[in-house]
Design an enzyme around this catalytic site. Structure first.
Site, short mmCIF file in Angstrom:
data_model
loop_
_atom_site.label_atom_id
_atom_site.label_comp_id
_atom_site.label_asym_id
_atom_site.label_seq_id
_atom_site.Cartn_x
_atom_site.Cartn_y
_atom_site.Cartn_z
N HIS A 47 -9.62 0.78 1.71
CA HIS A 47 -9.19 1.83 2.64
C HIS A 47 -10.27 1.99 3.70
O HIS A 47 -11.41 2.33 3.40
CB HIS A 47 -8.99 3.15 1.89
CG HIS A 47 -8.99 4.36 2.77
ND1 HIS A 47 -7.84 5.01 3.14
CD2 HIS A 47 -10.02 5.04 3.36
CE1 HIS A 47 -8.14 6.04 3.92
NE2 HIS A 47 -9.46 6.08 4.07
N HIS A 93 -5.55 -0.18 6.98
CA HIS A 93 -5.69 0.86 8.02
C HIS A 93 -6.58 0.35 9.15
O HIS A 93 -7.22 1.15 9.85
CB HIS A 93 -6.30 2.16 7.46
CG HIS A 93 -5.68 2.66 6.19
ND1 HIS A 93 -4.33 2.60 5.94
CD2 HIS A 93 -6.23 3.25 5.09
CE1 HIS A 93 -4.08 3.12 4.75
NE2 HIS A 93 -5.21 3.52 4.22
N SER A 139 -0.68 11.11 2.04
CA SER A 139 -0.86 12.17 3.04
C SER A 139 -1.38 11.56 4.33
O SER A 139 -2.07 10.54 4.33
CB SER A 139 -1.84 13.23 2.53
OG SER A 139 -3.15 12.67 2.41
N HIS A 175 1.75 5.06 -2.21
CA HIS A 175 1.28 6.03 -3.19
C HIS A 175 2.46 6.48 -4.07
O HIS A 175 3.05 7.53 -3.85
CB HIS A 175 0.65 7.22 -2.48
CG HIS A 175 -0.60 6.86 -1.72
ND1 HIS A 175 -1.85 6.95 -2.28
CD2 HIS A 175 -0.77 6.40 -0.46
CE1 HIS A 175 -2.75 6.56 -1.38
NE2 HIS A 175 -2.11 6.21 -0.27
N ASP A 189 1.68 2.84 3.77
CA ASP A 189 0.92 4.00 3.27
C ASP A 189 1.90 5.07 2.79
O ASP A 189 1.59 6.26 2.80
CB ASP A 189 -0.01 4.56 4.34
CG ASP A 189 -1.16 5.40 3.77
OD1 ASP A 189 -1.34 5.39 2.53
OD2 ASP A 189 -1.86 6.07 4.54
N GLY A 220 -3.74 16.08 -1.33
CA GLY A 220 -4.61 16.94 -2.09
C GLY A 220 -5.83 17.40 -1.33
O GLY A 220 -6.61 18.22 -1.82
N GLU A 221 -6.00 16.90 -0.08
CA GLU A 221 -7.19 17.26 0.68
C GLU A 221 -7.22 18.73 1.09
O GLU A 221 -8.27 19.22 1.50
CB GLU A 221 -7.30 16.39 1.94
CG GLU A 221 -7.63 14.93 1.68
CD GLU A 221 -6.40 14.05 1.64
OE1 GLU A 221 -6.54 12.83 1.79
OE2 GLU A 221 -5.29 14.59 1.41
N HIS A 231 0.87 -1.19 0.00
CA HIS A 231 0.00 0.00 0.00
C HIS A 231 0.90 1.22 0.00
O HIS A 231 1.29 1.72 1.05
CB HIS A 231 -0.91 0.00 1.24
CG HIS A 231 -1.91 1.11 1.26
ND1 HIS A 231 -3.27 0.90 1.14
CD2 HIS A 231 -1.76 2.44 1.37
CE1 HIS A 231 -3.91 2.06 1.19
NE2 HIS A 231 -3.00 3.03 1.33
N LYS A 245 -9.38 -1.02 -5.77
CA LYS A 245 -9.21 -0.17 -4.58
C LYS A 245 -10.50 0.62 -4.38
O LYS A 245 -11.11 1.10 -5.33
CB LYS A 245 -8.04 0.80 -4.82
CG LYS A 245 -7.97 2.02 -3.89
CD LYS A 245 -7.49 1.65 -2.50
CE LYS A 245 -7.52 2.87 -1.58
NZ LYS A 245 -6.50 3.88 -1.88
#
Length: 395
Positions: free
Chosen positions: A206, A235, A295, A75, A291, A81-82, A73, A167
C-alpha cells in the site's frame, strides 16, 4: 451432474471458433472450459444422454464474451476505522462483486489489523468461495510487524492454500514506520514462501502520500539480492511524484497496480495508463484494482481525518471502460489490465483467459458494454444484469 453449455458463434468477440464451449459443474469441483466440435454432434450427445443429466444451452451468437474480472485489492471484510468504530466499513456481499463482473478476488486487511483479523479474512474468503466465486488473500495489514496465522509470513504462504503473499504499508502516516531493512526482511519472507509453495510469493505494498514514496523499495533493489518481481506497489497513481518513481520502477521490470476511483491529487486511471505506455512501460506490467469496500479517507494538512467514503467494486469495471472511451487502449487491450495481466502476475494459472482447461469464469456483454450475464466457475451468477445468486445473508 449438471452440464452447462455455452455456444459461442464465430461472430463473438473473444472466442471466435465455431465450436461449443462446454463447462461442467460438479458438486466438489470448479467448472472448467472444454470444447465440442460442432452443434449437431452436441445435440446428439444431449439427446442420447438426457436421461442421465440436465443440460442447458445458452446461445450468445454475436455477443462479446470475455473472461471474468480479477480484483487483486479488495477489502472483503471491510476497511476503514480511521474515524473510530462507527467508520468501519461492513463486510462485502457476493452480489456486489458479481454484478460488477468480478469473479475472482484477492482480499486483504488495511489500517485496522486489530478489530479485523487474519483469521476473519481467511474465513470470509472461504465463505465467498462457498457462495460461488474464487478467492485468495494476502497475509498482514499496514504494520510491517503484523500478526500472521501461523506465526510468520513465510509459513502462512507455504501452509495456507489461500495466501499468495504479504501486505504492508509504505510512505503512509498510518504505517508502522518500519526501516528499509524491515521491508527487505518482509519481502524476503514472501519470496521464500512463494518459492517453497510454488505461489507468487509477492509483497503487496500500500503506497501512501509520504515524501519518501517508493524510495525504500528502490534502495532495497540497489543494496540486496531481492528480485524486483517480489515488490508489488499499489495506489501508485496517488500523486504525480509517486507515479514518476513508479514508472521508473516499471521500466526496470516491476509490475505496478493502479487504483480505480481515486480523487484529489491522484492521476486519473486513463491518464496514468497513457503516461506509462508513452514512457515505454509494457502493457503486461500494468494492472488495475478497485480498493473495493475499503475506506477512502480525506485528511487535512495535519493528517487529521475530515471526511470518509467507501470504494465500490464496480470501479474496476468502470475504469476499464473509461480507458477505452478515452481512446487510450482498445477494448481487448484494456481488458488485460483486469484479467490476464493479473492472473500472470499472481500465478493464477486457471484464471484470466478463455481457453480449454481454464476456469469457466465468463461475462456476456450487451452491445452498450453493460454486463448481461456473469458466470463464475460455470455457475450463472448474473442474468440480464441482475444477481440470480446472492450471498447467504443478502435479501
Amino acid at each position: 451432474m449438471i452440464i452447462v453449455n455455452l455456444y459461442i458463434d464465430g461472430g463473438s468477440y473473444v472466442y471466435t471458433h465455431k465450436k461449443m464451449l462446454i463447462f461442467t459443474l460438479l458438486p466438489i469441483q470448479a467448472a472448467r472450459i472444454s470444447c465440442w466440435p460442432d452443434v449437431k454432434s452436441f445435440i446428439w450427445l444431449r439427446q442420447s444422454a438426457s436421461c442421465l443429466f440436465d443440460c442447458t444451452v445458452i446461445d450468445v451468437s454475436g455477443a462479446k464474451v470475455t473472461t471474468g474480472f480479477i480484483d487483486q485489492h479488495i477489502h472483503i471484510t471491510g476497511g476503514g476505522g480511521e474515524g473510530s468504530f462507527a467508520t468501519r466499513v461492513p463486510e462485502i456481499q457476493l452480489s456486489q462483486l458479481t454484478t460488477a463482473g468480478t469473479t475472482t478476488v484477492i482480499g486483504l486487511l488495511g489500517t485496522d489489523g486489530v478489530t479485523r483479523s487474519m483469521e476473519n479474512l481467511l474465513a470470509k474468503a472461504r465463505g465467498l468461495e462457498e457462495e460461488g466465486i474464487s478467492t485468495w488473500i494476502y497475509s498482514g495489514a499496514y504494520p510491517a510487524d503484523s500478526g500472521h496465522i501461523t506465526g510468520t509470513l513465510r509459513s502462512d504462504i507455504v501452509l495456507i492454500d489461500k495466501i499468495l503473499g504479504g501486505k504492508v504499508a509504505m510512505s503512509d502516516h498510518r504505517s508502522s514506520m518500519p526501516s528499509t531493512q524491515a521491508y527487505a526482511s518482509l519481502a524476503a519472507e514472501a519470496r521464500i514462501g512463494g518459492m517453497l509453495s510454488g505461489k507468487a510469493g509477492v509483497l503487496h505494498i500500500h503506497m501512501g502520500d509520504g515524501k519518501r514514496g517508493l524510495e525504500p523499495v528502490l534502495e532495497i533493489l540497489e543494496t540486496t539480492e531481492l528480485p524486483i518481481s517480489v515488490f508489488r506497489p499499489t495506489h501508485v497513481n496517488r500523486n504525480p511524484m509517486l507515479y514518476k518513481q513508479t514508472i521508473q520502477f516499471a521500466l526496470q521490470g516491476g509490475i505496478i497496480d493502479l487504483t480505480c476511483g481515486m480523487t484529489g491529487s491522484a492521476i486519473p486511471v486513463p491518464q496514468a495508463v497513457k503516461q506509462a505506455l508513452d514512457a515505454g512501460v509494457p502493457l503486461e506490467r500494468l494492472t488495475l484494482s478497485s480498493d473495493g469496500n475499503g475506506s477512502m479517507p480525506k485528511f487535512n494538512e495535519n493528517n487529521e481525518l475530515i471526511g470518509l467514503t467507501a470504494a465500490a467494486p464496480r470501479y474496476l469495471y468502470e475504469e476499464m471502460l473509461s480507458i477505452v472511451k478515452a481512446g487510450v487502449l482498445p477494448f481487448d487491450k484494456a481488458l488485460q489490465l483486469i484479467t490476464c495481466n493479473v492472473a500472470d502476475a499472481l500465478k493464477l494459472e486457471d484464471k484470466g483467459r478463455i481457453a480449454v482447461g481454464k476456469d469457466a469464469d465468463l461475462i456476456v456483454w450487451n452491445n452498450d458494454l453493460t454486463l448481461n450475464k456473469v458466470f463464475a466457475r460455470g455457475r450463472l451468477m448474473v442474468d440480464e444484469g441482475q444477481a440470480v445468486v446472492k450471498g447467504t445473508f443478502e435479501n
